[in-house]
Write a protein that holds these residues in place. Structure first.
Motif, short mmCIF file in Angstrom:
data_model
loop_
_atom_site.label_atom_id
_atom_site.label_comp_id
_atom_site.label_asym_id
_atom_site.label_seq_id
_atom_site.Cartn_x
_atom_site.Cartn_y
_atom_site.Cartn_z
N VAL A 44 132.18 57.41 30.62
CA VAL A 44 131.02 58.21 31.01
C VAL A 44 129.78 57.59 30.38
CG1 VAL A 44 129.93 60.49 30.88
CG2 VAL A 44 132.43 60.32 31.10
N ALA A 45 128.71 57.50 31.15
CA ALA A 45 127.43 57.04 30.61
C ALA A 45 126.32 57.93 31.14
CB ALA A 45 127.16 55.59 31.00
N TRP A 46 125.41 58.30 30.27
CA TRP A 46 124.21 59.02 30.67
C TRP A 46 123.08 57.99 30.72
CZ3 TRP A 46 123.71 64.00 27.21
CH2 TRP A 46 124.84 64.80 27.36
N ILE A 47 122.35 57.94 31.84
CA ILE A 47 121.22 57.02 31.94
C ILE A 47 119.96 57.83 32.23
CG2 ILE A 47 122.61 55.01 32.60
CD1 ILE A 47 121.80 55.50 35.52
N SER A 48 118.84 57.35 31.70
CA SER A 48 117.58 58.07 31.82
C SER A 48 116.41 57.10 31.88
CB SER A 48 117.40 58.99 30.60
OG SER A 48 116.13 59.62 30.61
N ASP A 49 115.31 57.56 32.48
CA ASP A 49 114.07 56.78 32.44
C ASP A 49 113.19 57.21 31.26
OD1 ASP A 49 112.96 59.19 33.26
OD2 ASP A 49 112.32 58.45 35.21
N LEU A 50 113.67 58.15 30.46
CA LEU A 50 113.02 58.62 29.25
C LEU A 50 111.69 59.33 29.49
CD1 LEU A 50 113.71 55.56 26.89
CD2 LEU A 50 115.15 57.58 27.29
N THR A 51 111.42 59.79 30.70
CA THR A 51 110.15 60.47 30.98
C THR A 51 110.26 61.98 30.92
OG1 THR A 51 110.54 60.48 33.36
CG2 THR A 51 109.34 58.58 32.45
N ARG A 52 111.48 62.50 30.96
CA ARG A 52 111.73 63.94 30.94
C ARG A 52 113.17 64.15 30.54
NH1 ARG A 52 111.67 61.81 35.72
NH2 ARG A 52 109.53 62.30 36.21
N PRO A 53 113.57 65.38 30.19
CA PRO A 53 114.98 65.61 29.82
C PRO A 53 115.87 65.68 31.07
CG PRO A 53 113.75 67.63 29.58
CD PRO A 53 112.76 66.56 29.95
N PHE A 54 116.11 64.53 31.66
CA PHE A 54 116.94 64.43 32.85
C PHE A 54 117.75 63.14 32.77
CE2 PHE A 54 117.90 62.92 37.10
CZ PHE A 54 118.46 64.05 37.67
N VAL A 55 119.05 63.23 33.10
CA VAL A 55 119.90 62.05 33.11
C VAL A 55 120.72 62.00 34.39
CG1 VAL A 55 120.09 61.88 30.60
CG2 VAL A 55 121.82 63.16 31.87
N ILE A 56 121.13 60.80 34.74
CA ILE A 56 122.18 60.61 35.74
C ILE A 56 123.43 60.34 34.92
CG2 ILE A 56 123.08 59.20 37.62
CD1 ILE A 56 120.17 58.54 38.35
N VAL A 57 124.46 61.14 35.17
CA VAL A 57 125.73 60.98 34.47
C VAL A 57 126.62 60.12 35.37
CG1 VAL A 57 127.73 62.15 33.48
CG2 VAL A 57 125.47 63.24 33.38
N LEU A 58 126.93 58.94 34.90
CA LEU A 58 127.83 58.05 35.63
C LEU A 58 129.24 58.28 35.10
CD1 LEU A 58 125.69 54.78 35.33
CD2 LEU A 58 125.75 56.39 37.26
N ILE A 59 130.15 58.60 36.01
CA ILE A 59 131.53 58.86 35.62
C ILE A 59 132.43 57.89 36.37
CG2 ILE A 59 133.39 60.57 35.56
CD1 ILE A 59 131.16 62.74 35.79
N GLN A 60 133.13 57.05 35.63
CA GLN A 60 134.01 56.08 36.28
C GLN A 60 135.23 56.82 36.85
OE1 GLN A 60 134.12 52.16 34.83
NE2 GLN A 60 136.28 51.91 35.27
#
Length: 141
Positions: A44-60
Motif C-alpha cells: 500500500v502506498a499513499w501519494i499526495s501533491d502536498l497541497t491539501r490533506p488528500f491522498v490517492i491510496v495505491l493498493i497492489q
C-alpha cells in the motif's frame, strides 16, 4: 490542515512501483506513506501533491478488475498551458496519451487524458477554476 471532508480515493494497481513512477511524473505526487498491510499481505502506498490533506491510496492487487476510464478519471490542475503541453508531449512519446490537449473554454479549460500503467485515466488541465467556483457557491449560501 485538518482531516475533514474528502480525504482519499483508493485505486487497485497491479504493480505499485510502476504507479509510484507514473504519478510523480504526470501529477506531481509523491509517496507520503508506504507499507505492507499485515492482514492482507499487500503493498500500500499513499501519494499526495502536498497541497491539501488528500491522498490517492495505491493498493497492489493480483487483478485490477475495473479501472477509472475516460469518463471516470482523476483530475490534476497544472500551473500553465505550457505545462499541459509538456506533459502531453512526454505522454505521447511514452504511448500513454489518450486524448488531447483540448481547449473547451470556461469552466472546463485546457485538458488532456493520460492512461496510467493499469488503464486508469488521469486528466491534466489548466484553467478549470475549481476554487473560484467553490468560493462562489459558498458565498451564494
Amino acid at each position: 490542515m485538518s482531516d475533514l471532508g474528502f480525504t482519499h480515493i483508493a485505486l487497485g494497481v497491479s504493480d505499485i512501483d510502476q504507479s509510484i513512477s507514473f504519478y510523480p511524473k504526470y501529477a506531481a505526487m509523491q509517496v507520503v506513506h508506504r507499507r505492507t498491510d499485515k492482514t492482507k499481505h499487500v503493498d500500500v502506498a499513499w501519494i499526495s501533491d502536498l497541497t491539501r490533506p488528500f491522498v490517492i491510496v495505491l493498493i497492489q492487487v493480483a487483478d485490477v478488475k475495473s479501472t477509472l476510464a475516460p469518463s471516470s478519471h482523476l483530475g490534476v490542475a497544472c500551473k500553465t498551458r505550457e505545462e499541459v503541453d509538456r506533459l502531453c508531449n512526454e505522454a505521447r512519446s511514452e504511448g500513454v496519451l489518450l486524448e488531447g490537449p483540448h481547449d473547451w473554454g470556461f469552466p472546463v479549460g485546457y485538458w488532456a487524458f493520460f492512461r496510467d500503467p493499469d488503464g486508469h485515466t488521469l486528466e491534466v488541465s489548466y484553467g478549470q477554476e475549481i476554487s473560484f467556483t467553490i468560493a462562489q457557491a459558498i458565498n451564494h449560501e
